[in-house]
Motif scaffolding. Structure first.
Motif, PDB file in Angstrom:
ATOM      1  N   PRO A 121       9.055   1.156   2.600  1.00  0.00           N
ATOM      2  CA  PRO A 121       9.555   1.355   1.211  1.00  0.00           C
ATOM      3  C   PRO A 121       9.887   2.805   0.877  1.00  0.00           C
ATOM      4  CG  PRO A 121       7.722  -0.176   1.238  1.00  0.00           C
ATOM      5  CD  PRO A 121       7.810   0.373   2.630  1.00  0.00           C
ATOM      6  N   TRP A 122       9.265   3.800   1.557  1.00  0.00           N
ATOM      7  CA  TRP A 122       9.454   5.204   1.142  1.00  0.00           C
ATOM      8  C   TRP A 122      10.205   6.039   2.185  1.00  0.00           C
ATOM      9  CZ3 TRP A 122       8.935   5.835  -3.712  1.00  0.00           C
ATOM     10  CH2 TRP A 122       8.014   5.061  -4.418  1.00  0.00           C
ATOM     11  N   GLY A 123      10.505   5.465   3.329  1.00  0.00           N
ATOM     12  CA  GLY A 123      11.203   6.284   4.303  1.00  0.00           C
ATOM     13  C   GLY A 123      11.792   5.452   5.433  1.00  0.00           C
ATOM     14  N   ARG A 124      12.572   6.146   6.284  1.00  0.00           N
ATOM     15  CA  ARG A 124      13.162   5.464   7.434  1.00  0.00           C
ATOM     16  C   ARG A 124      13.432   6.492   8.522  1.00  0.00           C
ATOM     17  NH1 ARG A 124      18.664   6.168   8.090  1.00  0.00           N
ATOM     18  NH2 ARG A 124      19.718   7.264   6.368  1.00  0.00           N
ATOM     19  N   VAL A 125      13.677   5.955   9.750  1.00  0.00           N
ATOM     20  CA  VAL A 125      14.024   6.803  10.893  1.00  0.00           C
ATOM     21  C   VAL A 125      15.334   6.250  11.468  1.00  0.00           C
ATOM     22  CG1 VAL A 125      13.295   7.698  13.127  1.00  0.00           C
ATOM     23  CG2 VAL A 125      11.577   7.170  11.375  1.00  0.00           C
ATOM     24  N   PRO A 164       9.795   5.110  16.300  1.00  0.00           N
ATOM     25  CA  PRO A 164      10.038   5.359  14.869  1.00  0.00           C
ATOM     26  C   PRO A 164       8.805   5.030  14.027  1.00  0.00           C
ATOM     27  CG  PRO A 164      11.920   4.274  15.866  1.00  0.00           C
ATOM     28  CD  PRO A 164      10.858   4.257  16.901  1.00  0.00           C
ATOM     29  N   GLU A 165       8.073   3.983  14.401  1.00  0.00           N
ATOM     30  CA  GLU A 165       6.878   3.634  13.638  1.00  0.00           C
ATOM     31  C   GLU A 165       5.856   4.774  13.680  1.00  0.00           C
ATOM     32  OE1 GLU A 165       8.350   1.744  15.812  1.00  0.00           O
ATOM     33  OE2 GLU A 165       9.111   0.103  14.539  1.00  0.00           O
ATOM     34  N   GLU A 166       5.732   5.393  14.846  1.00  0.00           N
ATOM     35  CA  GLU A 166       4.798   6.531  14.949  1.00  0.00           C
ATOM     36  C   GLU A 166       5.280   7.709  14.100  1.00  0.00           C
ATOM     37  OE1 GLU A 166       2.966   5.988  19.449  1.00  0.00           O
ATOM     38  OE2 GLU A 166       4.907   7.008  19.209  1.00  0.00           O
ATOM     39  N   ALA A 167       6.607   7.875  14.035  1.00  0.00           N
ATOM     40  CA  ALA A 167       7.158   8.961  13.206  1.00  0.00           C
ATOM     41  C   ALA A 167       6.817   8.739  11.746  1.00  0.00           C
ATOM     42  CB  ALA A 167       8.665   9.048  13.403  1.00  0.00           C
ATOM     43  N   PHE A 169       4.298  11.099   9.246  1.00  0.00           N
ATOM     44  CA  PHE A 169       4.668  11.732   7.969  1.00  0.00           C
ATOM     45  C   PHE A 169       3.984  11.059   6.777  1.00  0.00           C
ATOM     46  CE2 PHE A 169       8.161  13.313  10.647  1.00  0.00           C
ATOM     47  CZ  PHE A 169       8.053  14.668  10.365  1.00  0.00           C
ATOM     48  N   GLU A 170       3.607   9.789   6.944  1.00  0.00           N
ATOM     49  CA  GLU A 170       2.804   9.143   5.881  1.00  0.00           C
ATOM     50  C   GLU A 170       1.408   9.766   5.820  1.00  0.00           C
ATOM     51  OE1 GLU A 170       3.025   5.087   6.987  1.00  0.00           O
ATOM     52  OE2 GLU A 170       4.934   4.712   5.945  1.00  0.00           O
ATOM     53  N   ALA A 182       6.945  14.959   4.011  1.00  0.00           N
ATOM     54  CA  ALA A 182       6.007  13.834   4.030  1.00  0.00           C
ATOM     55  C   ALA A 182       6.740  12.604   3.521  1.00  0.00           C
ATOM     56  CB  ALA A 182       4.799  14.142   3.156  1.00  0.00           C
ATOM     57  N   VAL A 183       6.269  11.439   3.918  1.00  0.00           N
ATOM     58  CA  VAL A 183       6.884  10.172   3.511  1.00  0.00           C
ATOM     59  C   VAL A 183       5.927   9.469   2.563  1.00  0.00           C
ATOM     60  CG1 VAL A 183       7.685   7.903   4.266  1.00  0.00           C
ATOM     61  CG2 VAL A 183       8.244   9.954   5.599  1.00  0.00           C
ATOM     62  N   GLY A 184       6.398   9.229   1.351  1.00  0.00           N
ATOM     63  CA  GLY A 184       5.604   8.555   0.330  1.00  0.00           C
ATOM     64  C   GLY A 184       6.235   8.783  -1.025  1.00  0.00           C
ATOM     65  N   ASP A 185       5.530   8.420  -2.079  1.00  0.00           N
ATOM     66  CA  ASP A 185       6.052   8.532  -3.452  1.00  0.00           C
ATOM     67  C   ASP A 185       5.919   9.980  -3.919  1.00  0.00           C
ATOM     68  OD1 ASP A 185       6.916   8.230  -5.999  1.00  0.00           O
ATOM     69  OD2 ASP A 185       5.472   6.654  -6.558  1.00  0.00           O
TER      70      ASP A 185
END
Length: 409
Positions: A5-9, A34-37, A41-42, A85-88
């Motif tokens: 929901p907050w990011g993508r690779v 990509p999941e590890e990426a 960052f999460e 960072a990846v999040g809200d």
């Protein structure tokens, strides 16, 4: 490509974070899936959440300064704005904005509290100065001196104001204390001068008395000793350390003379015993004047009795102290009545006592009103401090009122 929901690779390994302003590049990831990426960052986002939460707790529960809190907020805001960072991230910015408002509010509250404390300190110091300036004109040397010393301690316990205001108030306070000290010093210097003059006069009287102690001209010398005694009484008191010694020498010279006369007139013992009887009658008559109800009449009657007493002559030595002590007791009682009457009829002294009492009463009323206002407003520390000062001022007022009662009012 991988996303949440907050990011993508994307296929190239570039990591993006979604924000209200669109996607922002977080960084590049080439070391794994990509999941590890996204997970990496999460975790960085979670770290920011933890840091912000810790800062919120410190601002809420500790006395962290506004300056340090603002520095920490700006540091976190730079990390959030860097999009690493990846999040809200928008939610984190909102929390930082709210935290900034809380810090600003604390800063304003502290500024207001500091201003209030400064104003309270100013009022307290102005009260100290005002009281010191009143005391500067006081003739109550001991009471006023003790109070001024207490005011110095009160001043020391008060916070400093801005330098200009503090210096101006201290200058007035110091000037008032100096003025009082100069007046007190001048008063006691004059008193010392009077006592020194009395000492010199009494030294001459002692020398004259000692020169007469070997005389055998009983009548004239006894008369001269009576004259010297009158001069002694009129001379006033010398310094405490000299008065007793001078009196001992003066009285000793008389004793030498009268002892010699007593030995020469040993055959007149019968006459002296008769004199004792007559003096006991006079003493008894004098004692009937007590208690003094009519001062003028008692003084006149005692003067007449004293003249008759002096005309009687000597009594046996072993009875002299006892019989003279009875007359001296009556004389002291009449003197006490005279002193009391003088105090009651002295308008200047009564006015000073009444003035001091009025000043103290005003001060007590003012302090009580201030303490009540402080207590009513919930300022218990201020109220306690005022009540403590009120207790001290009330004690002075009670003492002043007691002194005023001696004037019959």
């Amino acid at each position: 490509m991988s996303s949440d929901p907050w990011g993508r690779v994307d296929e190239a390994g570039t990591v993006y974070v979604r924000t209200p302003d669109g996607e922002k590049v977080v960084g590049s990831w080439q070391a794994g899936s990509p999941e590890e990426a996204l997970a990496y960052f999460e975790r960085k986002y979670d770290g920011l959440v933890v840091e912000i939460s810790l800062l919120e707790r410190r601002v809420k529960t500790t006395d962290l300064s506004a300056k340090d809190a603002s520095t920490a907020i700006e540091h976190l805001r730079e990390q959030v704005d860097a999009h690493h960072a990846v999040g809200d991230l928008a939610a984190l910015r909102e929390r930082l904005d709210q935290l900034t408002e809380a810090v600003d509010k604390r800063r304003e509250e502290r500024r207001a509290r500091k201003a209030q404390q400064s104003e309270e300190a100013r009022r307290a110091k102005e009260e100290v100065v005002a009281e010191a300036e009143q005391l500067a004109d006081s003739d109550q040397w001991r009471v006023a001196g003790e109070r001024l010393r207490a005011l110095v301690e009160t001043w020391k316990g008060l916070p400093r104001l801005d330098r200009k205001s503090d210096d101006e108030l201290w200058h007035r306070f110091s000037h008032a204390r100096s003025a009082f000290s100069k007046r007190r010093k001048a008063h006691f210097a004059q008193l010392d001068a009077q006592r020194e003059e009395a000492r010199q006069r009494k030294e001459k009287l002692v020398s004259e008395a000692e020169s007469l102690s070997g005389s055998r001209e009983w009548g004239p010398t006894a008369a001269k000793y009576r004259d010297l005694m009158q001069e002694w009484k009129a001379a006033g008191r010398a310094q405490r350390e000299h008065e007793e010694d001078l009196w001992s020498r003066f009285r000793g010279a008389q004793d030498v003379f009268f002892q010699a006369r007593s030995e020469v007139f040993a055959e007149r013992d019968a006459e002296q015993r008769e004199n004792l009887t007559r003096k006991e009658e006079l003493a008894a008559e004098a004692e009937k004047l007590l208690p003094v109800s009519d001062l003028k009449s008692a003084r006149s009657a005692f003067r007449a009795l004293n003249e008759r007493w002096d005309a009687v002559g000597h009594v046996p030595r072993d009875s002299k102290a006892r019989i003279e002590g009875r007359m001296h007791a009556v004389e002291r009682a009449i003197q006490d009545a005279e002193d009391s009457e003088w105090r009651r009829s002295n308008p200047e002294a009564r006015a000073r006592a009444a003035g001091l009492t009025g000043q103290l009463q005003d001060a007590v009323d003012k302090l009580r009103e201030q303490a009540e206002k402080a207590r009513a407003s919930g300022n218990d520390a201020r109220a306690a401090k005022l009540e403590q000062e009120l207790a001290g001022r009330q004690a002075l007022l009670d003492q002043a009122q007691k002194g005023l009662e001696e004037f019959g009012g």
